[in-house]
Design a protein around this motif. Structure first.
Motif, short mmCIF file in Angstrom:
data_model
loop_
_atom_site.label_atom_id
_atom_site.label_comp_id
_atom_site.label_asym_id
_atom_site.label_seq_id
_atom_site.Cartn_x
_atom_site.Cartn_y
_atom_site.Cartn_z
N ARG A 26 -21.68 -11.85 -16.24
CA ARG A 26 -22.26 -10.50 -16.29
C ARG A 26 -23.74 -10.59 -16.62
O ARG A 26 -24.21 -10.04 -17.60
N GLY A 27 -24.47 -11.35 -15.80
CA GLY A 27 -25.90 -11.46 -15.97
C GLY A 27 -26.35 -12.87 -16.28
O GLY A 27 -25.54 -13.78 -16.55
N ALA A 28 -27.66 -13.05 -16.27
CA ALA A 28 -28.25 -14.38 -16.46
C ALA A 28 -28.12 -14.88 -17.89
O ALA A 28 -27.97 -16.08 -18.12
N THR A 29 -28.15 -13.99 -18.87
CA THR A 29 -28.08 -14.44 -20.25
C THR A 29 -26.77 -15.13 -20.57
O THR A 29 -26.77 -16.26 -21.09
N PRO A 30 -25.60 -14.53 -20.27
CA PRO A 30 -24.36 -15.25 -20.54
C PRO A 30 -24.22 -16.53 -19.71
O PRO A 30 -23.66 -17.53 -20.17
N ASN A 40 -33.72 -17.39 -12.46
CA ASN A 40 -35.11 -16.97 -12.40
C ASN A 40 -35.89 -17.73 -13.46
O ASN A 40 -35.40 -17.95 -14.57
N LEU A 41 -37.07 -18.12 -13.14
CA LEU A 41 -37.88 -18.91 -14.05
C LEU A 41 -38.16 -18.16 -15.34
O LEU A 41 -38.20 -18.76 -16.42
N THR A 42 -38.33 -16.86 -15.27
CA THR A 42 -38.62 -16.10 -16.48
C THR A 42 -37.49 -16.21 -17.49
O THR A 42 -37.74 -16.18 -18.69
N ALA A 70 -35.78 -28.53 -9.67
CA ALA A 70 -36.65 -28.12 -8.56
C ALA A 70 -36.82 -26.61 -8.61
O ALA A 70 -36.00 -25.91 -9.21
N VAL A 71 -37.87 -26.13 -7.97
CA VAL A 71 -38.08 -24.69 -7.82
C VAL A 71 -37.83 -24.34 -6.36
O VAL A 71 -38.00 -25.16 -5.47
N THR A 72 -37.39 -23.12 -6.13
CA THR A 72 -37.02 -22.72 -4.77
C THR A 72 -38.16 -22.02 -4.04
O THR A 72 -37.95 -21.49 -2.95
N SER A 73 -39.35 -22.03 -4.62
CA SER A 73 -40.51 -21.44 -3.95
C SER A 73 -41.10 -22.46 -2.98
O SER A 73 -40.78 -23.64 -3.03
N GLY A 77 -43.63 -16.98 -16.65
CA GLY A 77 -43.13 -17.74 -15.51
C GLY A 77 -43.02 -16.94 -14.24
O GLY A 77 -42.53 -17.42 -13.23
N GLY A 78 -43.48 -15.71 -14.27
CA GLY A 78 -43.42 -14.85 -13.09
C GLY A 78 -44.62 -15.03 -12.19
O GLY A 78 -45.64 -15.62 -12.56
N THR A 79 -44.48 -14.53 -10.99
CA THR A 79 -45.57 -14.53 -10.02
C THR A 79 -45.81 -13.08 -9.63
O THR A 79 -45.06 -12.52 -8.84
N PRO A 80 -46.82 -12.46 -10.23
CA PRO A 80 -47.07 -11.06 -9.93
C PRO A 80 -47.31 -10.83 -8.44
O PRO A 80 -47.93 -11.65 -7.77
N GLY A 81 -46.80 -9.75 -7.95
CA GLY A 81 -46.95 -9.44 -6.53
C GLY A 81 -47.32 -7.99 -6.36
O GLY A 81 -48.10 -7.43 -7.10
#
Length: 151
Positions: free
Chosen positions: A13-17, A33-35, A50-53, A117-121
């Motif tokens: 139920r989400g990234a935290t758990p 997500n990197l963040t 690895a990163v998926t970007s 760790g975000g990439t502003p867009g």
């Protein structure tokens, strides 16, 4: 799918758990997500493979892209978007987008998002619609090609 790797999908139920399960050793790997993962990577609790970007991330310059790690043409970007009810007047949508783009160009906001760790867009409504439609097509094709279902 492309590497013929068998992995059992474990829904959370989400990234935290999901991250807590990974940290506890209950699961062996995850895409995140990197963040969400960056604080644990920086603390040495998780290792980024690895990163998926398409390009390396500024916050983890030592971590290769999937292509650099050997999986060509593997680019998957996480994104966040703002949505409104379909009946929202166009002038309201335009005003909201104007304000959102201004925030995303603010130097303090950009710096904070990059620190996390975000990439502003930020994109026009047409470009964002194309992104959503493209992802829907891409992932729909994969789901259909693998005969995946919720059962």
């Amino acid at each position: 799918s492309r590497t013929h790797t068998f992995a059992l999908h474990v829904p959370y139920r989400g990234a935290t758990p999901a991250t807590m399960s990974l940290l506890a050793g209950e699961t062996q790997f995850m895409f995140d997500n990197l963040t969400q993962a960056l604080p644990h990577i920086k603390a040495g609790k998780l290792r980024a493979l690895a990163v998926t970007s398409a390009e390396r991330m500024a916050s983890l310059p030592e971590v290769p892209t999937m292509a650099q790690a050997g999986l060509k043409d593997f680019v998957v970007l996480g994104w966040l978007g703002f949505f409104v009810a379909a009946k929202t007047p166009p002038e309201g949508v335009a005003k909201l987008q104007e304000h959102l783009l201004a925030v995303l160009k603010d130097p303090d906001t950009v710096a904070k998002l990059q620190q996390l760790g975000g990439t502003p867009g930020g994109a026009s409504q047409a470009a964002f619609t194309a992104l959503v439609d493209g992802d829907r097509q891409r992932w729909g094709d994969l789901i259909r090609s693998r005969n995946l279902s919720l059962d």
